[in-house]
Write an enzyme that holds these catalytic residues in place. Structure first.
Site, PDB file in Angstrom:
ATOM      1  N   GLU A   1      -1.231  -7.570   1.660  1.00  0.00           N
ATOM      2  CA  GLU A   1      -2.179  -8.607   2.512  1.00  0.00           C
ATOM      3  C   GLU A   1      -3.129  -8.784   1.619  1.00  0.00           C
ATOM      4  O   GLU A   1      -3.701 -10.258   1.740  1.00  0.00           O
ATOM      5  CB  GLU A   1      -2.329  -8.115   3.694  1.00  0.00           C
ATOM      6  CG  GLU A   1      -1.163  -7.751   4.820  1.00  0.00           C
ATOM      7  CD  GLU A   1      -1.132  -9.363   5.651  1.00  0.00           C
ATOM      8  OE1 GLU A   1      -1.917 -10.035   5.592  1.00  0.00           O
ATOM      9  OE2 GLU A   1       0.136  -9.323   5.688  1.00  0.00           O
TER      10      GLU A   1
ATOM     11  N   CYS B   1       9.781  -9.036  10.641  1.00  0.00           N
ATOM     12  CA  CYS B   1       8.984  -7.772  10.505  1.00  0.00           C
ATOM     13  C   CYS B   1      10.036  -6.586  10.934  1.00  0.00           C
ATOM     14  O   CYS B   1      10.522  -6.535  11.931  1.00  0.00           O
ATOM     15  CB  CYS B   1       7.788  -7.630  11.441  1.00  0.00           C
ATOM     16  SG  CYS B   1       6.942  -6.097  11.425  1.00  0.00           S
ATOM     17  N   ASN B   2      10.049  -5.630   9.894  1.00  0.00           N
ATOM     18  CA  ASN B   2      11.228  -4.468  10.216  1.00  0.00           C
ATOM     19  C   ASN B   2      10.477  -3.652  11.152  1.00  0.00           C
ATOM     20  O   ASN B   2      11.030  -3.202  11.969  1.00  0.00           O
ATOM     21  CB  ASN B   2      11.201  -3.814   8.767  1.00  0.00           C
ATOM     22  CG  ASN B   2      11.975  -4.528   7.769  1.00  0.00           C
ATOM     23  OD1 ASN B   2      11.611  -5.439   7.077  1.00  0.00           O
ATOM     24  ND2 ASN B   2      13.540  -4.159   7.761  1.00  0.00           N
ATOM     25  N   THR B   3       8.939  -3.336  11.140  1.00  0.00           N
ATOM     26  CA  THR B   3       8.533  -2.385  12.070  1.00  0.00           C
ATOM     27  C   THR B   3       8.688  -2.924  13.419  1.00  0.00           C
ATOM     28  O   THR B   3       8.900  -2.381  14.453  1.00  0.00           O
ATOM     29  CB  THR B   3       6.980  -2.306  11.493  1.00  0.00           C
ATOM     30  OG1 THR B   3       6.919  -1.716  10.310  1.00  0.00           O
ATOM     31  CG2 THR B   3       6.497  -1.426  12.685  1.00  0.00           C
TER      32      THR B   3
ATOM     33  N   ASP C   1       5.254 -12.337  11.869  1.00  0.00           N
ATOM     34  CA  ASP C   1       5.350 -11.340  11.303  1.00  0.00           C
ATOM     35  C   ASP C   1       3.983 -10.657  11.618  1.00  0.00           C
ATOM     36  O   ASP C   1       2.956 -11.203  12.026  1.00  0.00           O
ATOM     37  CB  ASP C   1       5.415 -11.176   9.872  1.00  0.00           C
ATOM     38  CG  ASP C   1       5.333  -9.915   9.129  1.00  0.00           C
ATOM     39  OD1 ASP C   1       5.516  -8.990   9.900  1.00  0.00           O
ATOM     40  OD2 ASP C   1       4.947  -9.807   7.750  1.00  0.00           O
ATOM     41  N   SER C   2       3.434  -9.173  11.445  1.00  0.00           N
ATOM     42  CA  SER C   2       2.364  -8.985  11.576  1.00  0.00           C
ATOM     43  C   SER C   2       1.310  -9.727  10.409  1.00  0.00           C
ATOM     44  O   SER C   2       0.053  -9.758  10.998  1.00  0.00           O
ATOM     45  CB  SER C   2       2.137  -7.326  11.259  1.00  0.00           C
ATOM     46  OG  SER C   2       2.340  -7.109   9.956  1.00  0.00           O
TER      47      SER C   2
ATOM     48  N   CYS D   1      10.640  -3.374   4.532  1.00  0.00           N
ATOM     49  CA  CYS D   1       9.464  -4.001   5.366  1.00  0.00           C
ATOM     50  C   CYS D   1       9.436  -5.296   4.304  1.00  0.00           C
ATOM     51  O   CYS D   1       9.408  -5.390   3.041  1.00  0.00           O
ATOM     52  CB  CYS D   1       8.244  -3.279   4.946  1.00  0.00           C
ATOM     53  SG  CYS D   1       6.680  -4.335   5.321  1.00  0.00           S
TER      54      CYS D   1
ATOM     55  N   HIS E   1       7.127  -7.276   3.933  1.00  0.00           N
ATOM     56  CA  HIS E   1       5.915  -7.526   2.834  1.00  0.00           C
ATOM     57  C   HIS E   1       6.395  -6.824   1.280  1.00  0.00           C
ATOM     58  O   HIS E   1       5.945  -7.369   0.512  1.00  0.00           O
ATOM     59  CB  HIS E   1       4.826  -6.473   3.128  1.00  0.00           C
ATOM     60  CG  HIS E   1       4.121  -6.876   4.330  1.00  0.00           C
ATOM     61  ND1 HIS E   1       4.161  -6.888   5.771  1.00  0.00           N
ATOM     62  CD2 HIS E   1       2.498  -7.506   4.148  1.00  0.00           C
ATOM     63  CE1 HIS E   1       3.314  -7.571   6.364  1.00  0.00           C
ATOM     64  NE2 HIS E   1       2.260  -7.915   5.466  1.00  0.00           N
TER      65      HIS E   1
END
Length: 261
Positions: free
Chosen positions: A148, A69-71, A6-7, A180, A182
């Site tokens: 984050e 990660c959806n993005t 993921d990011s 997302c 997150h």
């Protein structure tokens, strides 16, 4: 070994679901924290990061890769599958299908990053799985960054979330899709705001089931976990306890900084 990335820390929700489903699998979690968040970035940038990380995980002998990660899924999962045709790749997509099926008001909302909100992949999900259902796509700038930093209880942010939820509820949405990974960690904040009026839809368990189906020999190992990051790897381990995932620390065999990925 199964590679999950993921990011940042959002994909830890997916990691946790996979760890519960595949307790003997060796897992590697990679957070691209040098470039978090992906939401405001261009598709070309995201695609470059996804390909670089995917190749890195393949070089680590991962027999299954999960884009948690959806993005990143919306922008680049098809490209990654084409680049690594010998490795199964599981993506994460907003739960539009289950939300549309469960909706009684025939109106649902998708909470998403800016990139996911404008993506063709989300538009196609809505066309394919929400026939006859009104879908409100709600960009949530800055929410991933809040997770984050675990800066979730400031009056300003709580007021922003409350206002957004109230507006979606007043519009008649009875299913709120967490678009997302997150946002899974915002559930303690979101759930009381929508209680009795709408349900939160998270797909982490569905992703874990798909990983379980495709894992094959990758499901067999010693149940170890390696945490990797492109910046601040020590924060990943600290995040486990902070996000209620301290039990995963028992599987950790180390942390690595990946400056060159």
């Amino acid at each position: 070994m199964i590679g999950i990335f993921d990011s940042g820390i959002g994909g830890l929700s997916v990691l946790a679901a996979i760890a519960r489903s595949l307790p003997t699998a060796d897992l590697t979690y990679l957070a691209d924290t040098a470039h978090v968040p992906y939401g405001p970035r261009s598709d070309a940038f995201i695609q470059g990061r996804v390909l670089a990380i995917g190749h890195h995980l393949a070089e680590q002998d991962c027999g299954l890769i999960v884009v948690a990660c959806n993005t990143a899924t919306a922008a680049a999962v098809q490209m990654l599958r084409a680049a690594l045709p010998h490795i199964p790749v599981v993506g994460v997509e907003p739960g539009v299908k289950p939300a549309a099926k469960a909706s009684r008001s025939r109106r649902i909302a998708v909470l998403a990053t800016e990139s996911t909100a404008r993506s063709e992949r989300l538009a196609r999900l809505i066309r394919d799985h929400a026939d006859g259902v009104d879908v409100l796509v709600e960009p949530c700038p800055g929410w991933a960054t809040r997770v984050e930093s675990r800066d979730l209880q400031t009056p300003e942010f709580v007021a922003e979330v409350r206002l957004k939820m109230q507006r979606l509820l007043d519009a008649g949405a009875d299913q709120l899709v967490l678009g997302c990974t997150h946002y899974s960690f915002l559930t303690p904040l979101l759930a009381p705001l929508v209680a009795g009026r709408a349900q939160l839809v998270d797909v982490a368990e569905a992703v874990a089931r798909q990983a379980q189906r495709l894992a094959g020999a990758s499901a067999q190992g010693q149940g170890r976990l390696l945490l990797q990051a492109t910046a601040r790897p020590e924060q990943l381990h600290a995040s486990l306890a902070g996000l209620g995932l301290g039990w995963l620390a028992e599987r950790c065999r180390g942390e690595e900084l990946l400056a060159r990925v």
